[in-house]
Design an enzyme around this catalytic site. Structure first.
Site, PDB file in Angstrom:
ATOM      1  CD  GLN A   1      -3.074   0.808   2.187  1.00  0.00           C
ATOM      2  OE1 GLN A   1      -4.028   0.142   1.828  1.00  0.00           O
ATOM      3  NE2 GLN A   1      -2.970   1.273   3.421  1.00  0.00           N
TER       4      GLN A   1
ATOM      5  CD  GLU B   1      -1.976   7.443   2.781  1.00  0.00           C
ATOM      6  OE1 GLU B   1      -0.782   7.129   2.626  1.00  0.00           O
ATOM      7  OE2 GLU B   1      -2.642   7.092   3.769  1.00  0.00           O
TER       8      GLU B   1
ATOM      9  CG  ASP C   1       0.757   0.367   5.372  1.00  0.00           C
ATOM     10  OD1 ASP C   1       0.564  -0.804   5.767  1.00  0.00           O
ATOM     11  OD2 ASP C   1      -0.139   1.238   5.387  1.00  0.00           O
TER      12      ASP C   1
ATOM     13  CD  GLU D   1       1.373   1.235   8.658  1.00  0.00           C
ATOM     14  OE1 GLU D   1       0.146   1.410   8.638  1.00  0.00           O
ATOM     15  OE2 GLU D   1       2.194   2.117   8.324  1.00  0.00           O
TER      16      GLU D   1
ATOM     17  CG  ASP E   1      -2.721   0.858  10.684  1.00  0.00           C
ATOM     18  OD1 ASP E   1      -3.497   1.324  11.556  1.00  0.00           O
ATOM     19  OD2 ASP E   1      -2.821   1.157   9.487  1.00  0.00           O
TER      20      ASP E   1
ATOM     21  CE  LYS F   1      -3.587   4.665  10.015  1.00  0.00           C
ATOM     22  NZ  LYS F   1      -4.075   3.615   9.087  1.00  0.00           N
TER      23      LYS F   1
ATOM     24  CB  SER G   1      -6.188   7.345   2.506  1.00  0.00           C
ATOM     25  OG  SER G   1      -7.356   6.705   2.956  1.00  0.00           O
TER      26      SER G   1
ATOM     27  CE  LYS H   1       1.535   5.438   6.866  1.00  0.00           C
ATOM     28  NZ  LYS H   1       1.163   4.032   7.073  1.00  0.00           N
TER      29      LYS H   1
END
Length: 432
Positions: free
Chosen positions: A167, A209, A246, A291, A318, A343, A373, A394
């Site tokens: 990703q 992103e 990631d 990640e 994550d 997050k 995103s 990040k």
């Protein structure tokens, strides 16, 4: 007592053109507002993002229900409260919601209020938001740590309309001595990557992103292009720049076969095979951080990966942890991963976010504060990264205003801190 005089929720638009929640909290002398992001690859354990599901409006993605909860029961409960009592305010909202995943009001509603309250409190105290967050976090008062950025440069997976399964491909400017220098390095490398792609006749379309989203024949090809852009910018891989990925492996995991489907390379991997596939990429391309290198449903696979790679690579959970202290505690108990992505909207309040960061740090886990995103111009995560001395952030490439807003805020914070701020130094056995 600095009372909350009014709370106004509204529907605004994020970087994908989708609605999101913004809340403005009023106190004597003014107001402060906060807006929340949303994710594309969303873990199953995340707090619920409440959408209207009315297909006649924004394809069902409207947030008028969440806004109505801000302007209704949350407003009623918090008017007259002391705006500096963050934990009390967050607890009231969580208790009012009454669900384990904030599915009544929505994490987007609760978090927007939570962050706006923190901003209003910092205004009342006449201190920067990062300092107020540091006070809430009860951080050491002598110095704060400026975060080292992990900068997305190529997008794949759910963040892009291309054939790459991984990703995010990221650069980490370990040779930088300041955040300003790190941003310069990231900008120059991204610029040169665009030139290289264009010269090779490869698309320079962007992903969700802001990273480039080319169709390539393998993940190694993506890494070779990044390596070339680093060298063309006058930097040295492993000395000035290291790489991170990631995998978002939950999106690649087939629960019926317990294998990872790497479509771009027409390969299926067991958990063990996928670990060694990633390890080979790491060794060849100075990847020091992975990640979600295993699925959130594959805890045994994650445990194996940690056993094999955890003493030399930063392994970030994550989807695995979803910024949730209960999931993190399970990971700590089982020695799974060695770092956590933070997050705020995965858990849905500032108080719970700070609790998770503290638990991770106490257990020796690395902490990386992250964007989503679908972002907004809100810069709270920059202040959270500094206020908790998280060490890493990040927040995408040095491109697109919703990403650049965070970098610009970090530049301002670094300037304000002066000698009271220390730039994070990344330490990793792969680099030695």
């Amino acid at each position: 007592m600095p009372k909350i005089l009014n709370i106004v929720g509204r529907e605004v638009i994020d970087s994908r053109g989708n609605p999101t929640v913004e809340t403005e909290v009023y106190i004597k002398g003014g107001s402060r507002l906060a807006s929340v992001p949303s994710g594309a690859s969303v873990g199953s354990q995340e707090a619920l993002e409440l959408r209207d599901n009315n297909n006649n409006r924004f394809f069902g993605k409207g947030v008028t229900k969440a806004v109505s909860f801000v302007n209704g029961p949350i407003h009623k409960a918090l008017i007259g409260m002391d705006v500096t009592q963050q934990r009390v305010i967050d607890t009231i909202m969580i208790d009012l919601d009454g669900t384990s995943n904030k599915s009544k009001f929505g994490a987007n509603a609760i978090l927007s209020v939570s962050l706006a309250v923190a901003k209003a409190a910092s205004a009342f105290k006449n201190v920067p938001l990062y300092q107020h967050i540091s006070d809430l976090y009860d951080a050491p008062k002598n110095t704060l740590v400026m975060p080292l950025p992990m900068m997305n440069i190529i997008n794949g997976g759910k963040h892009a309309d291309n054939n790459l399964d991984i990703q995010e491909f990221m650069i980490i400017p370990i040779g930088a001595k300041t955040i300003k220098e790190a941003i310069q390095m990231g900008s120059e490398i991204s610029y040169n990557l665009r030139v290289i792609l264009s010269n090779k006749g490869i698309s320079t379309q962007l992903g969700d992103e802001g990273g480039y989203a080319p169709n390539l024949n393998s993940h190694a090809t993506a890494l070779e292009l990044i390596k070339e852009s680093i060298e063309q910018s006058g930097y040295i891989l492993k000395e000035d720049i290291v790489l991170a990925i990631d995998c978002a492996a939950s999106e690649l995991f087939d629960t019926s076969t317990n294998k990872y489907n790497i479509k771009s390379e027409k390969k299926f991997f067991t958990s063990e095979e996928f670990t060694y596939y990633l390890s080979s990429l790491a060794q060849k391309y100075s990847i020091v951080s992975i990640e979600d290198g295993q699925s959130e449903y594959d805890w045994d696979g994650f445990a194996y990966q940690t056993k094999v790679l955890g003493n030399k690579i930063q392994l970030i959970g994550d989807d695995l942890f979803a910024t949730n202290i209960n999931l993190l505690q399970m990971g700590i108990n089982r020695n799974i991963a060695n770092s956590i992505l933070i997050k705020c909207n995965q858990i849905g309040s500032l108080t719970e976010t700070l609790e998770t960061i503290k638990m991770a740090k106490n257990a020796g886990y690395g902490t990386i504060i992250s964007h989503r995103s679908g972002e907004t111009e809100d810069t709270s995560i920059a202040d959270i990264a500094v206020g908790t001395s998280a060490g890493q952030i990040k927040t995408g490439p040095v491109r697109c205003s919703e990403r650049v807003a965070k970098y610009n805020q970090l530049i301002r914070i670094e300037e304000m801190l002066g000698k009271k701020g220390v730039f994070y130094r990344f330490k990793n056995k792969l680099m030695s």
